[in-house]
Design a protein around this motif. Structure first.
Motif, short mmCIF file in Angstrom:
data_model
loop_
_atom_site.label_atom_id
_atom_site.label_comp_id
_atom_site.label_asym_id
_atom_site.label_seq_id
_atom_site.Cartn_x
_atom_site.Cartn_y
_atom_site.Cartn_z
N GLY A 57 34.86 38.12 46.76
CA GLY A 57 35.24 38.17 45.31
C GLY A 57 34.98 39.27 44.67
N ASN A 58 35.38 39.59 43.50
CA ASN A 58 34.83 40.78 42.62
C ASN A 58 34.80 42.10 43.48
N ALA A 59 35.68 42.09 44.37
CA ALA A 59 35.44 43.63 45.32
C ALA A 59 36.71 44.28 44.96
N THR A 60 36.48 45.83 45.21
CA THR A 60 37.74 46.56 44.82
C THR A 60 38.55 46.87 46.17
N GLU A 61 39.59 46.69 46.43
CA GLU A 61 40.28 47.33 47.49
C GLU A 61 41.26 48.44 47.11
N SER A 68 47.61 32.72 50.31
CA SER A 68 46.71 32.33 49.37
C SER A 68 46.01 33.23 48.57
N THR A 69 46.69 34.10 47.94
CA THR A 69 46.17 35.31 47.15
C THR A 69 47.03 35.34 46.08
N ASP A 70 46.55 34.39 44.70
CA ASP A 70 47.31 34.49 43.60
C ASP A 70 47.05 35.78 42.59
N VAL A 71 48.06 36.53 42.56
CA VAL A 71 47.93 37.51 41.68
C VAL A 71 47.86 36.93 40.10
N VAL A 72 46.94 37.33 39.39
CA VAL A 72 47.02 36.51 37.95
C VAL A 72 47.38 37.44 36.84
N ARG A 73 47.22 38.98 37.21
CA ARG A 73 47.73 39.85 36.32
C ARG A 73 47.82 41.21 36.94
N LEU A 74 48.57 42.07 36.29
CA LEU A 74 48.69 43.48 36.94
C LEU A 74 47.60 44.26 36.29
N VAL A 75 47.12 45.37 36.78
CA VAL A 75 46.05 46.16 35.95
C VAL A 75 46.79 47.44 35.65
N SER A 76 46.49 47.88 34.30
CA SER A 76 46.94 49.11 33.87
C SER A 76 45.79 50.23 33.62
N VAL A 95 46.33 45.13 40.95
CA VAL A 95 46.60 43.74 40.49
C VAL A 95 45.02 43.35 40.77
N LEU A 96 45.25 42.07 39.89
CA LEU A 96 43.63 41.29 39.73
C LEU A 96 44.11 39.89 40.35
N CYS A 97 43.46 39.53 41.48
CA CYS A 97 43.74 38.25 42.17
C CYS A 97 42.80 37.28 41.55
N ASP A 98 43.25 36.06 42.04
CA ASP A 98 42.52 34.95 41.65
C ASP A 98 40.89 34.83 41.73
N ASP A 99 40.62 35.51 42.95
CA ASP A 99 39.26 35.37 43.15
C ASP A 99 38.32 36.39 42.57
N GLY A 100 39.04 37.44 41.82
CA GLY A 100 38.46 38.40 41.11
C GLY A 100 38.53 39.72 41.89
N THR A 101 39.02 39.79 42.99
CA THR A 101 39.36 40.97 43.61
C THR A 101 40.54 41.79 43.12
N GLU A 102 40.10 42.95 42.84
CA GLU A 102 41.08 43.91 42.24
C GLU A 102 41.64 44.83 43.43
N ILE A 103 42.92 44.92 43.47
CA ILE A 103 43.41 45.86 44.53
C ILE A 103 44.33 46.99 43.91
N LEU A 104 43.50 47.99 43.95
CA LEU A 104 44.28 49.44 43.33
C LEU A 104 45.35 49.89 44.09
N CYS A 105 46.28 50.59 43.49
CA CYS A 105 47.17 51.13 44.30
C CYS A 105 48.17 52.29 43.57
N ASP A 106 49.05 52.96 44.20
CA ASP A 106 49.82 53.64 43.50
C ASP A 106 51.16 53.25 42.92
N THR A 107 51.43 52.09 43.39
CA THR A 107 52.66 51.40 43.13
C THR A 107 52.43 49.95 43.28
N VAL A 108 52.80 49.12 42.40
CA VAL A 108 52.75 47.62 42.40
C VAL A 108 54.37 47.29 42.68
N VAL A 109 54.76 46.58 43.69
CA VAL A 109 56.33 46.14 43.91
C VAL A 109 56.40 44.75 43.51
#
Ligand SMILES: Cc1cc2nc3c(=O)[nH]c(=O)nc-3n(C[C@H](O)[C@H](O)[C@H](O)COP(=O)(O)OP(=O)(O)OC[C@H]3O[C@@H](n4cnc5c(N)ncnc54)[C@H](O)[C@@H]3O)c2cc1C
Length: 400
Positions: free
Chosen positions: A3-7, A174-182, A191-205
């Motif tokens: 949880g609470n990691a950034t990928e 089993s990875t619920d995206v709770v919101r998009l991150v701006s 995106v922010l996932c339900d376990d607190g993990t933030e996954i950073l990227c160039d593009t969200v589809v």
């Protein structure tokens, strides 16, 4: 997952249904495998699992017909591409119309021939030779696609996912995206996932089907998508149905396909009074009234069914847009790409959705001259330029 990691990934696809997995597969085939697919449930557990899987090129929008034709090519070569059976059964596809709709039928067939789709105008005797015992008094004309039929959306989606994984795509269930991150400029950066993990990227589809509006709204994007409940009934005729083509009845407004066990799958094509539903709380079986209507219509064209009875029923939801065509392309917000609103067509065109999304993400332009990527732009609704059939069928709803 901690949880609470950034990928990081270059592209994050939210939604592990047919469309998200088709996009992951096609991106990876083009060499872009720094892709992560996030699915809150298990793969293909959304509306993909409810799909009737009908395969036809019979559309009045040329881009859609061309996309469906590419789908037929991919499904036909599935063993070679995916190394497995994906459940495609090339039974042939027939569409039947009444006198009022002969002109659009002929015009659509001409258009399809121009795209290279093998299609014939056939008479009632030929239909009867393909489906012995069928009663055709309601119809004035038919088009036949010998290479159409039906497939299995679950098997197909899983094959896309397996191939994408083999090419390096990361898939998390089993990875619920709770919101998009701006970022501070409002562009989507992850995106922010339900376990607190933030996954950073160039593009969200965004490929979350009927569930897309809520996620898009977390960055202020309004998606004109609603969930339209559709009921399906499985009918045991009293004896196994032989191998017959898939049939679209544009007079009584329903479609019929043979199930592998010899039952008939019967679905509705009357969209004159759509039932808008909550995709998380809808009745997952057909009502008695629907069953009665569906079996009554079926009885009109198959009056010789020896002992028809309802075998089972279920329901699903189409993610409908105002013009019943998908949105595929950039959103108004930087970093957010949309693949949503498939409105009941998303199975047959899924290989082409994967290809078009990949083209637009990597090159900014469709690689298929017959598929105009601009047709599916988000802005068409605000522009007052919906994507509509060139040759619509009178009284046959919005689906064509
Ligand atoms: C009853 C029915 C019959 C159909 N028949 C046909 C047909 O005959 N021919 C045809 O071409 N098409 C047909 N379709 C359409 C086609 O099946 C769909 O367009 C297609 O399956 C949709 O795929 P999708 O990936 O967009 O959506 P889905 O399969 O619904 O996938 C979306 C995924 O997103 C996930 N998700 C949602 N929110 C989140 C979140 N916050 N975080 C992470 N994951 C999330 C969901 O769990 C889901 O797995 C039919 C559809 C239905 C419902």
């Amino acid at each position: 997952m901690a949880g609470n990691a950034t990928e990081r990934a270059r592209i994050v696809i939210v939604g592990g249904g047919l469309e998200g997995l088709a996009i992951a597969w096609q991106l990876a085939e083009r060499g872009e495998s720094d892709v992560m697919v996030l699915e809150r449930d298990t793969l293909c557990a959304g509306m993909t699992g409810k799909s009737s899987g009908i395969v036809r090129c019979h559309y009045g929008v040329p881009s859609l017909a061309a996309m469906a034709w590419y789908g037929v090519e991919v499904f036909t070569r599935a063993e070679e591409i995916f190394g497995t059976d994906i459940g495609f059964r090339q039974t042939g596809y027939i569409v039947g119309v009444d006198e009022d709709n002969l002109t659009p039928l002929h015009a659509n067939v001409e258009m399809h021939r121009g795209l290279g789709v093998p299609v014939d105008l056939i008479d009632a005797d030929t239909v009867r030779s393909l489906w012995p015992g069928i009663h055709l008094d309601d119809f004035a004309g038919f088009a036949y696609e010998p290479l159409g039929g039906h497939g299995d959306a679950y098997m197909t989606g899983m094959a896309y996912g397996t191939r994408a994984r083999a090419l390096g795509v990361r898939i998390r269930q089993s990875t619920d995206v709770v919101r998009l991150v701006s970022d501070e400029l409002g562009g989507v950066r992850g995106v922010l996932c339900d376990d607190g993990t933030e996954i950073l990227c160039d593009t969200v589809v965004l490929a979350t089907g009927v569930w897309s509006p809520a996620l898009a709204s977390t960055v202020g994007v309004h998606l004109p998508i609603r969930a339209q409940r559709e009921q399906l009934v499985l009918v045991d005729q009293g004896e196994p149905t032989p191998d017959v083509p898939t049939f679209s009845d544009l007079v009584n407004l329903q479609y019929i396909r043979r199930e592998p066990n010899g039952h008939l799958l019967v679905g509705n094509s009357d969209h004159s009074a759509p039932e808008i539903a909550d995709p998380d709380a809808y009745l997952n079986r057909a009502t008695d009234g629907f069953v009665e209507t569906a079996i009554g219509k079926l009885d009109r064209i198959l009056p010789g069914m020896p002992d028809p009875r309802l075998a089972s029923s279920y329901a699903g939801c189409y993610d409908i847009t105002p013009d019943y065509n998908p949105i595929i392309g950039p959103s108004p917000v930087d970093g957010l790409f949309l693949a949503v609103g498939f409105s009941g067509h998303g199975f047959k065109i899924s290989p082409a959705v994967g290809r078009l999304a990949t083209d637009l993400l990597l090159d900014g332009i469709s690689s298929d001259a017959a598929v105009d990527g601009n047709d599916f732009r988000y802005s068409r609704f605000d522009e007052g330029k919906p994507l509509v059939s060139l040759h619509p069928y009178a009284g046959a709803g919005e689906m064509r």
